[in-house]
Design a protein around this motif. Structure first.
Motif, mmCIF file in Angstrom:
data_model
loop_
_atom_site.group_PDB
_atom_site.id
_atom_site.type_symbol
_atom_site.label_atom_id
_atom_site.label_comp_id
_atom_site.label_asym_id
_atom_site.label_seq_id
_atom_site.Cartn_x
_atom_site.Cartn_y
_atom_site.Cartn_z
ATOM 1 N N ALA A 89 0.814 -1.217 0.000
ATOM 2 C CA ALA A 89 0.000 0.000 0.000
ATOM 3 C C ALA A 89 0.843 1.260 0.000
ATOM 4 O O ALA A 89 1.952 1.295 0.537
ATOM 5 C CB ALA A 89 -0.936 0.004 1.214
ATOM 6 N N ASP A 90 0.251 2.289 -0.604
ATOM 7 C CA ASP A 90 0.812 3.639 -0.569
ATOM 8 C C ASP A 90 -0.360 4.599 -0.377
ATOM 9 O O ASP A 90 -1.435 4.399 -0.949
ATOM 10 C CB ASP A 90 1.548 3.954 -1.871
ATOM 11 C CG ASP A 90 2.207 5.324 -1.846
ATOM 12 O OD1 ASP A 90 3.075 5.529 -0.981
ATOM 13 O OD2 ASP A 90 1.870 6.175 -2.687
ATOM 14 N N SER A 91 -0.176 5.635 0.441
ATOM 15 C CA SER A 91 -1.239 6.593 0.720
ATOM 16 C C SER A 91 -0.659 7.993 0.651
ATOM 17 O O SER A 91 0.176 8.367 1.473
ATOM 18 C CB SER A 91 -1.841 6.330 2.110
ATOM 19 O OG SER A 91 -2.834 7.270 2.429
ATOM 20 N N GLN A 92 -1.085 8.771 -0.321
ATOM 21 C CA GLN A 92 -0.468 10.063 -0.581
ATOM 22 C C GLN A 92 -1.012 11.184 0.298
ATOM 23 O O GLN A 92 -2.202 11.253 0.567
ATOM 24 C CB GLN A 92 -0.650 10.449 -2.052
ATOM 25 C CG GLN A 92 0.173 9.612 -3.007
ATOM 26 C CD GLN A 92 0.258 10.256 -4.377
ATOM 27 O OE1 GLN A 92 -0.079 11.409 -4.576
ATOM 28 N NE2 GLN A 92 0.734 9.490 -5.348
ATOM 29 N N SER A 93 -0.093 12.051 0.714
ATOM 30 C CA SER A 93 -0.453 13.302 1.386
ATOM 31 C C SER A 93 0.307 14.418 0.686
ATOM 32 O O SER A 93 1.506 14.587 0.896
ATOM 33 C CB SER A 93 -0.064 13.262 2.875
ATOM 34 O OG SER A 93 -0.819 12.316 3.582
ATOM 35 N N SER A 94 -0.385 15.159 -0.167
ATOM 36 C CA SER A 94 0.227 16.327 -0.807
ATOM 37 C C SER A 94 -0.724 17.494 -0.597
ATOM 38 O O SER A 94 -0.707 18.131 0.451
ATOM 39 C CB SER A 94 0.506 16.060 -2.290
ATOM 40 O OG SER A 94 -0.660 15.598 -2.951
ATOM 41 N N SER A 95 -1.594 17.775 -1.562
ATOM 42 C CA SER A 95 -2.629 18.783 -1.340
ATOM 43 C C SER A 95 -3.710 18.230 -0.422
ATOM 44 O O SER A 95 -4.477 18.978 0.183
ATOM 45 C CB SER A 95 -3.231 19.217 -2.678
ATOM 46 O OG SER A 95 -3.737 18.097 -3.383
ATOM 47 N N GLN A 96 -3.794 16.903 -0.314
ATOM 48 C CA GLN A 96 -4.746 16.240 0.559
ATOM 49 C C GLN A 96 -3.986 15.547 1.695
ATOM 50 O O GLN A 96 -2.778 15.397 1.631
ATOM 51 C CB GLN A 96 -5.582 15.216 -0.213
ATOM 52 C CG GLN A 96 -4.846 13.955 -0.615
ATOM 53 C CD GLN A 96 -3.907 14.118 -1.791
ATOM 54 O OE1 GLN A 96 -3.378 15.184 -2.044
ATOM 55 N NE2 GLN A 96 -3.656 13.040 -2.502
ATOM 56 N N ILE A 97 -4.685 15.144 2.726
ATOM 57 C CA ILE A 97 -4.052 14.497 3.868
ATOM 58 C C ILE A 97 -4.493 13.038 3.933
ATOM 59 O O ILE A 97 -5.695 12.737 3.929
ATOM 60 C CB ILE A 97 -4.407 15.205 5.193
ATOM 61 C CG1 ILE A 97 -3.899 16.645 5.171
ATOM 62 C CG2 ILE A 97 -3.802 14.452 6.374
ATOM 63 C CD1 ILE A 97 -2.409 16.787 5.017
ATOM 64 N N GLY A 98 -3.520 12.138 3.996
ATOM 65 C CA GLY A 98 -3.809 10.712 4.081
ATOM 66 C C GLY A 98 -3.307 10.115 5.381
ATOM 67 O O GLY A 98 -2.692 10.791 6.202
ATOM 68 N N ASP A 99 -3.557 8.837 5.543
ATOM 69 C CA ASP A 99 -3.116 8.114 6.740
ATOM 70 C C ASP A 99 -2.739 6.697 6.332
ATOM 71 O O ASP A 99 -3.608 5.846 6.128
ATOM 72 C CB ASP A 99 -4.231 8.108 7.785
ATOM 73 C CG ASP A 99 -3.828 7.380 9.063
ATOM 74 O OD1 ASP A 99 -2.655 6.946 9.164
ATOM 75 O OD2 ASP A 99 -4.680 7.248 9.964
ATOM 76 N N ILE A 100 -1.459 6.431 6.226
ATOM 77 C CA ILE A 100 -0.988 5.117 5.775
ATOM 78 C C ILE A 100 -1.330 4.027 6.784
ATOM 79 O O ILE A 100 -1.420 2.844 6.414
ATOM 80 C CB ILE A 100 0.539 5.151 5.506
ATOM 81 C CG1 ILE A 100 1.003 3.880 4.783
ATOM 82 C CG2 ILE A 100 1.310 5.374 6.791
ATOM 83 C CD1 ILE A 100 0.424 3.681 3.416
ATOM 84 N N THR A 101 -1.577 4.386 8.043
ATOM 85 C CA THR A 101 -1.889 3.365 9.046
ATOM 86 C C THR A 101 -3.298 2.795 8.871
ATOM 87 O O THR A 101 -3.659 1.838 9.557
ATOM 88 C CB THR A 101 -1.745 3.919 10.481
ATOM 89 O OG1 THR A 101 -2.691 4.974 10.686
ATOM 90 C CG2 THR A 101 -0.341 4.444 10.719
ATOM 91 N N ARG A 102 -4.098 3.367 7.953
ATOM 92 C CA ARG A 102 -5.395 2.750 7.627
ATOM 93 C C ARG A 102 -5.197 1.392 6.966
ATOM 94 O O ARG A 102 -6.096 0.558 6.958
ATOM 95 C CB ARG A 102 -6.198 3.646 6.689
ATOM 96 C CG ARG A 102 -6.593 4.984 7.257
ATOM 97 C CD ARG A 102 -7.685 5.657 6.453
ATOM 98 N NE ARG A 102 -7.364 5.747 5.042
ATOM 99 C CZ ARG A 102 -8.200 5.400 4.063
ATOM 100 N NH1 ARG A 102 -9.378 4.916 4.329
ATOM 101 N NH2 ARG A 102 -7.849 5.539 2.799
ATOM 102 N N PHE A 103 -4.017 1.179 6.400
ATOM 103 C CA PHE A 103 -3.720 -0.066 5.696
ATOM 104 C C PHE A 103 -2.972 -0.993 6.659
ATOM 105 O O PHE A 103 -1.774 -0.842 6.880
ATOM 106 C CB PHE A 103 -2.893 0.230 4.444
ATOM 107 C CG PHE A 103 -3.623 1.077 3.446
ATOM 108 C CD1 PHE A 103 -4.417 0.494 2.466
ATOM 109 C CD2 PHE A 103 -3.549 2.458 3.503
ATOM 110 C CE1 PHE A 103 -5.113 1.281 1.559
ATOM 111 C CE2 PHE A 103 -4.235 3.250 2.598
ATOM 112 C CZ PHE A 103 -5.026 2.664 1.627
ATOM 113 N N LYS A 104 -3.693 -1.924 7.242
ATOM 114 C CA LYS A 104 -3.139 -2.802 8.259
ATOM 115 C C LYS A 104 -2.613 -4.108 7.640
ATOM 116 O O LYS A 104 -3.151 -4.606 6.654
ATOM 117 C CB LYS A 104 -4.205 -3.156 9.303
ATOM 118 C CG LYS A 104 -4.863 -1.969 9.971
ATOM 119 C CD LYS A 104 -3.917 -1.190 10.856
ATOM 120 C CE LYS A 104 -4.675 -0.103 11.625
ATOM 121 N NZ LYS A 104 -3.770 0.757 12.408
#
Length: 230
Positions: A89-104
């Motif tokens: 998994a990859d979760s981007q935070s650029s103009s938006q905010i993500g949370d990589i820990t959602r991917f367990k």
């Protein structure tokens, strides 16, 4: 084969970049970030379920525009683990905010240092300790922490022993970083799915990233390009 799901409630995401002298000056994104409907989530899950037995690898590439609600992530992950399929998994935070820990329980995740710090609310620790805490929060097996011009930190465990390694940036004069993380994610994932170790997978991903940043635009890599650099 590909399967597209139409959502008539939102516009097609449009990401525009305004550049001058090979530098991006302005980014304008037109999109909606509300979660997809329960019906579309169900359709996506059913499509994954129909194809799961002929699948070797599952990649979550989350741009955090609402297309991967947490419940859908967990259902698909549980299904993949049931059939012993490698999941990354990859979760981007650029103009938006993500949370990589959602991917367990991923086989590996590929956040940037900034994305890792946002996800666990940590701006103080060094990158090894940051990776350890991210590992604990996400329960992932391995981490490839992207450090920009500083390269890549690979974080893993052998029993209770922490194993780390650094891969220096292979291109010190990038032309355009668009797509660099995507190239690394896909090539590392494919390598891992064929039996490569996390260290081999990270190395091949770093090579892919170095090729990608050497040209303008997010252009798909070819196998010939990758072979020539290896």
């Amino acid at each position: 084969d590909r399967k597209l799901f139409r959502d008539l409630s939102r516009p097609t995401t449009l990401k525009q970049r305004y550049r001058s002298n090979n530098k991006t000056l302005l980014r304008v994104n037109t999109l909606q970030q509300n979660s997809i409907s329960k019906e579309i989530q169900k359709n996506i899950y059913n499509e994954v379920k129909r194809n799961i037995k002929k699948t070797d690898l599952l990649i979550f590439s989350d741009f955090n525009y609402g297309c991967l609600p947490e419940n859908l992530i967990h259902k698909i992950t549980d299904l993949a683990k049931k059939y012993k399929i490698k999941v990354v998994a990859d979760s981007q935070s650029s103009s938006q905010i993500g949370d990589i820990t959602r991917f367990k329980n991923m086989d590996f995740i590929t956040p940037t240092e900034r994305e890792a710090r946002i996800s666990i609310g940590n701006n103080e620790d060094g990158v090894v300790e940051l990776s350890r805490k991210l590992h604990k929060a996400s329960k992932c097996k391995n981490i490839m922490l992207k450090l920009g011009k500083e390269g890549l930190l690979v974080f893993s465990y052998k029993g209770k022993k922490i194993l780390t390694d650094r891969i220096s940036a292979m291109n010190q004069n990038p032309i355009d970083v668009a797509g660099a993380g995507d190239a690394m994610l896909v090539v590392s994932s494919l390598a891992s799915a064929t039996g490569a170790t996390i260290w081999e997978s990270a190395y091949l991903g770093a090579i892919a990233s170095s090729i990608q940043v050497n040209r303008i635009g997010n252009i798909p890599l070819s196998l010939e390009e990758l072979r020539s650099q290896i």
